[in-house]
Each structure stands twice: as C-alpha cells, then as structure tokens.
Scaffold this motif. Structure first.
Motif, PDB file in Angstrom:
ATOM      1  N   UNK A 226       1.030  -1.022   0.098  1.00 23.16           N
ATOM      2  CA  UNK A 226      -0.346  -0.268  -0.315  1.00 23.16           C
ATOM      3  C   UNK A 226       0.939   1.523  -0.024  1.00 23.16           C
ATOM      4  N   UNK A 227       0.102   2.576  -0.728  1.00 24.29           N
ATOM      5  CA  UNK A 227       0.997   3.754  -0.674  1.00 24.29           C
ATOM      6  C   UNK A 227       0.158   4.102   0.830  1.00 24.29           C
ATOM      7  N   UNK A 228       0.637   4.800   1.571  1.00 22.79           N
ATOM      8  CA  UNK A 228       0.293   5.385   2.580  1.00 22.79           C
ATOM      9  C   UNK A 228       0.839   6.801   3.146  1.00 22.79           C
ATOM     10  N   UNK A 229       0.167   7.741   3.419  1.00 29.86           N
ATOM     11  CA  UNK A 229      -0.169   8.733   3.667  1.00 29.86           C
ATOM     12  C   UNK A 229      -0.157   8.943   5.440  1.00 29.86           C
ATOM     13  N   UNK A 230       0.790   9.970   6.568  1.00 29.85           N
ATOM     14  CA  UNK A 230       0.639   9.876   7.661  1.00 29.85           C
ATOM     15  C   UNK A 230       0.871  11.166   7.798  1.00 29.85           C
ATOM     16  N   UNK A 231       0.091  11.617   8.771  1.00 34.60           N
ATOM     17  CA  UNK A 231      -0.023  13.196   9.406  1.00 34.60           C
ATOM     18  C   UNK A 231       1.220  14.152   9.735  1.00 34.60           C
ATOM     19  N   UNK A 232       1.123  12.754  11.092  1.00 40.73           N
ATOM     20  CA  UNK A 232       1.936  12.832  12.213  1.00 40.73           C
ATOM     21  C   UNK A 232       1.961  13.785  12.659  1.00 40.73           C
ATOM     22  N   UNK A 233       2.222  14.524  14.187  1.00 42.05           N
ATOM     23  CA  UNK A 233       1.741  15.759  14.759  1.00 42.05           C
ATOM     24  C   UNK A 233       1.983  16.091  15.157  1.00 42.05           C
ATOM     25  N   UNK A 234       3.171  17.025  13.781  1.00 40.12           N
ATOM     26  CA  UNK A 234       3.606  18.381  13.478  1.00 40.12           C
ATOM     27  C   UNK A 234       1.757  18.954  11.936  1.00 40.12           C
ATOM     28  N   UNK A 235       0.916  20.273  12.466  1.00 41.33           N
ATOM     29  CA  UNK A 235       0.264  19.704  11.526  1.00 41.33           C
ATOM     30  C   UNK A 235       0.080  20.296  10.854  1.00 41.33           C
ATOM     31  N   UNK A 236       1.904  20.495  10.206  1.00 37.93           N
ATOM     32  CA  UNK A 236       1.206  21.472   8.833  1.00 37.93           C
ATOM     33  C   UNK A 236       2.928  19.691   8.047  1.00 37.93           C
ATOM     34  N   UNK A 237       2.935  18.906   8.905  1.00 39.39           N
ATOM     35  CA  UNK A 237       3.301  17.561   7.785  1.00 39.39           C
ATOM     36  C   UNK A 237       2.969  16.599   7.715  1.00 39.39           C
ATOM     37  N   UNK A 238       3.367  15.765   6.641  1.00 37.33           N
ATOM     38  CA  UNK A 238       2.987  14.616   6.100  1.00 37.33           C
ATOM     39  C   UNK A 238       4.304  14.118   5.942  1.00 37.33           C
ATOM     40  N   UNK A 239       4.079  12.519   5.207  1.00 35.96           N
ATOM     41  CA  UNK A 239       4.790  11.764   5.263  1.00 35.96           C
ATOM     42  C   UNK A 239       4.371  10.707   4.321  1.00 35.96           C
ATOM     43  N   UNK A 240       4.786  10.451   3.582  1.00 41.90           N
ATOM     44  CA  UNK A 240       3.900   9.713   2.159  1.00 41.90           C
ATOM     45  C   UNK A 240       5.215   7.846   2.104  1.00 41.90           C
ATOM     46  N   UNK A 241       4.922   7.324   2.499  1.00 42.11           N
ATOM     47  CA  UNK A 241       5.694   6.248   2.445  1.00 42.11           C
ATOM     48  C   UNK A 241       5.223   4.714   1.658  1.00 42.11           C
ATOM     49  N   UNK A 242       5.387   4.108   1.390  1.00 37.99           N
ATOM     50  CA  UNK A 242       5.346   3.334   1.012  1.00 37.99           C
ATOM     51  C   UNK A 242       5.408   1.657   1.576  1.00 37.99           C
ATOM     52  N   UNK A 243       4.657   0.923   1.513  1.00 42.88           N
ATOM     53  CA  UNK A 243       4.214  -0.302   2.919  1.00 42.88           C
ATOM     54  C   UNK A 243       4.409  -1.290   1.830  1.00 42.88           C
ATOM     55  N   UNK A 244       6.144  -1.934   2.389  1.00 47.32           N
ATOM     56  CA  UNK A 244       6.354  -2.735   1.259  1.00 47.32           C
ATOM     57  C   UNK A 244       6.773  -3.819   2.346  1.00 47.32           C
ATOM     58  N   UNK A 245       6.984  -5.451   1.999  1.00 42.89           N
ATOM     59  CA  UNK A 245       6.350  -6.749   2.811  1.00 42.89           C
ATOM     60  C   UNK A 245       7.361  -6.240   4.177  1.00 42.89           C
ATOM     61  N   UNK A 246       8.616  -6.050   4.239  1.00 40.35           N
ATOM     62  CA  UNK A 246       9.309  -6.236   5.081  1.00 40.35           C
ATOM     63  C   UNK A 246       9.374  -5.169   6.375  1.00 40.35           C
ATOM     64  N   UNK A 247       9.058  -3.847   5.054  1.00 41.55           N
ATOM     65  CA  UNK A 247       9.715  -2.501   6.008  1.00 41.55           C
ATOM     66  C   UNK A 247       8.980  -1.256   5.112  1.00 41.55           C
ATOM     67  N   UNK A 248       8.725  -0.196   5.857  1.00 39.85           N
ATOM     68  CA  UNK A 248       8.008   1.138   5.224  1.00 39.85           C
ATOM     69  C   UNK A 248       9.203   1.312   4.940  1.00 39.85           C
ATOM     70  N   UNK A 249       8.732   2.249   3.160  1.00 40.41           N
ATOM     71  CA  UNK A 249       9.759   3.355   2.181  1.00 40.41           C
ATOM     72  C   UNK A 249       9.615   4.792   2.131  1.00 40.41           C
ATOM     73  N   UNK A 250      10.160   5.746   3.529  1.00 41.40           N
ATOM     74  CA  UNK A 250       9.703   6.764   3.071  1.00 41.40           C
ATOM     75  C   UNK A 250       9.841   7.539   1.554  1.00 41.40           C
ATOM     76  N   UNK A 251       8.902   8.043   0.916  1.00 41.91           N
ATOM     77  CA  UNK A 251       9.172   8.373  -0.386  1.00 41.91           C
ATOM     78  C   UNK A 251       9.098  10.273  -0.089  1.00 41.91           C
ATOM     79  N   UNK A 252       8.581  10.591   0.273  1.00 42.62           N
ATOM     80  CA  UNK A 252       9.030  12.448   0.936  1.00 42.62           C
ATOM     81  C   UNK A 252       8.387  12.819   2.357  1.00 42.62           C
ATOM     82  N   UNK A 253       8.860  13.760   3.369  1.00 41.77           N
ATOM     83  CA  UNK A 253       8.823  14.095   4.696  1.00 41.77           C
ATOM     84  C   UNK A 253       8.929  15.108   3.803  1.00 41.77           C
ATOM     85  N   UNK A 254       6.967  15.483   4.282  1.00 41.43           N
ATOM     86  CA  UNK A 254       7.174  17.722   3.356  1.00 41.43           C
ATOM     87  C   UNK A 254       6.438  18.212   4.516  1.00 41.43           C
TER      88      UNK A 254
END
Length: 196
Positions: A98-126
């Motif tokens: 899956x491709x996931x978006x995490x909002x995190x604690x900072x109300x201005x920040x997001x992280x887009x990452x790919x959920x791989x079989x053994x780990x997550x791969x961060x695409x961008x933290x913005x």
C-alpha cells in the motif's frame, strides 16, 4: 512524465500504443530536437504490482543514478542494464502492499511512504507553509486516495522528492484558493444592495 529544472537523470513511464515502460533519460535528451531520443535504459514491468515495486526500488537507489547515467552514456545500454541488474540482485524488489500518508504530530507535516513486505520506504516527508495548507491538501488527497497516492509515489520515486514537494505545495495552494471567499461573495453583496 514531468521534468526537473536541471539535467539530472530522470526516470519516467512511457505510455502509448504498447505496454507501459520505465525509461531512464535526461533533460538534455528530452529537450533535444533530434529525431533519435534513445533512452539511456528502459524496462517493461510485467504487471502494475511490479511497476509500483520497481518505482519504489528506483527511488531508493537515487544515490546511484549519476553513476548509472555515466555508465549508460560512456558504455551503452547493455552496460547500464548489467549495472542495474547487479544492484537489483544485491537489493531485490519488495512488493508494495500500500501507499500510505501519515499526518504525524506536526499540523503542517505529512509523510508519504510505501508499505513493503518487510519495511516501510519513505518517499517524502513534507512540511507545508501552514496548517491550513496541509488540511486543504489532505482534503484533496482523501478525495481519491488510491489514484492520488500512486501518482505521488511515482512522481516522488521516479523524479525526486524535491519535485514531489513542489507538487504538494502547488496542490495545497490551489485547494486553499478554492476555499477563500472570493469575488462571488462580493458580487452577492453588491446584488443585494442593488435589490434594496
């Protein structure tokens, strides 16, 4: 396929009459007026799942892109294919669940990452310029999560995180502008005054 503002290596998808292919090229090649625009390397994934997996893998190999480009330009397509195959054997593809978006604690920040079989791969933290921009972007994003997630993943992995950050900021600006009270509200007030 979108272009960077410099002559760095660009990966992209070519669609058309035939199957989708991934290609490696440069801005100089893309902007050339030559009839022959041979890619430095190309690959034809066998499925949409493989396409996603190889895009994530290419994004993780970003530090190798300049070396791959040099090999392609100096030694040819066969040499760069061999070099990419060597890197692939050392760090095999993983399926992307899956491709996931995490909002995190900072109300201005997001992280887009790919959920791989053994780990997550961060695409961008913005980090957006305001919480309102982040919220407006997320409202747009949640309108069609699957299509938008894949688009953002491909842009971030194949062109780069800086390019993707620009896309995120432009989309947030568009969405914020849609929400601002504009001339329509002003026209309504004027219309009401005229009716009185």
């Amino acid at each position: 396929m979108n272009d960077n503002d410099n002559d760095s290596t660009i990966f992209g998808m070519v669609t058309g009459a035939g199957p989708v292919r991934l290609i490696m090229t440069t801005m100089a090649t893309r902007k050339s007026t030559s009839v022959m625009k041979t890619p430095l390397w190309w690959y034809q994934p066998k499925s949409a799942t493989e396409m996603t997996a190889i895009c994530v893998w290419l994004g993780e190999q970003r530090d190798s892109w300049p070396a791959w480009r040099k090999i392609a330009e100096e030694d040819g397509i066969d040499a760069v294919k061999a070099e990419i195959a060597r890197a692939w054997s050392q760090s095999p593809l993983e399926s992307c669940n899956a491709v996931m978006m995490n909002q995190g604690d900072d109300p201005r920040e997001i992280t887009l990452f790919a959920m791989l079989v053994t780990r997550n791969s961060e695409v961008v933290r913005h980090r957006f310029k305001s919480a309102a921009h982040q919220k407006a972007f997320l409202n747009w994003y949640f309108g069609d999560i699957e299509a938008i997630s894949n688009f953002l993943l491909f842009e971030g992995c194949l062109v780069g995180p800086k390019h993707l950050a620009g896309i995120l900021d432009r989309r947030a600006e568009i969405e914020v502008a849609k929400r601002k009270p504009g001339k329509r509200g002003q026209r309504k007030s004027a219309g009401m005054r005229n009716a009185a």
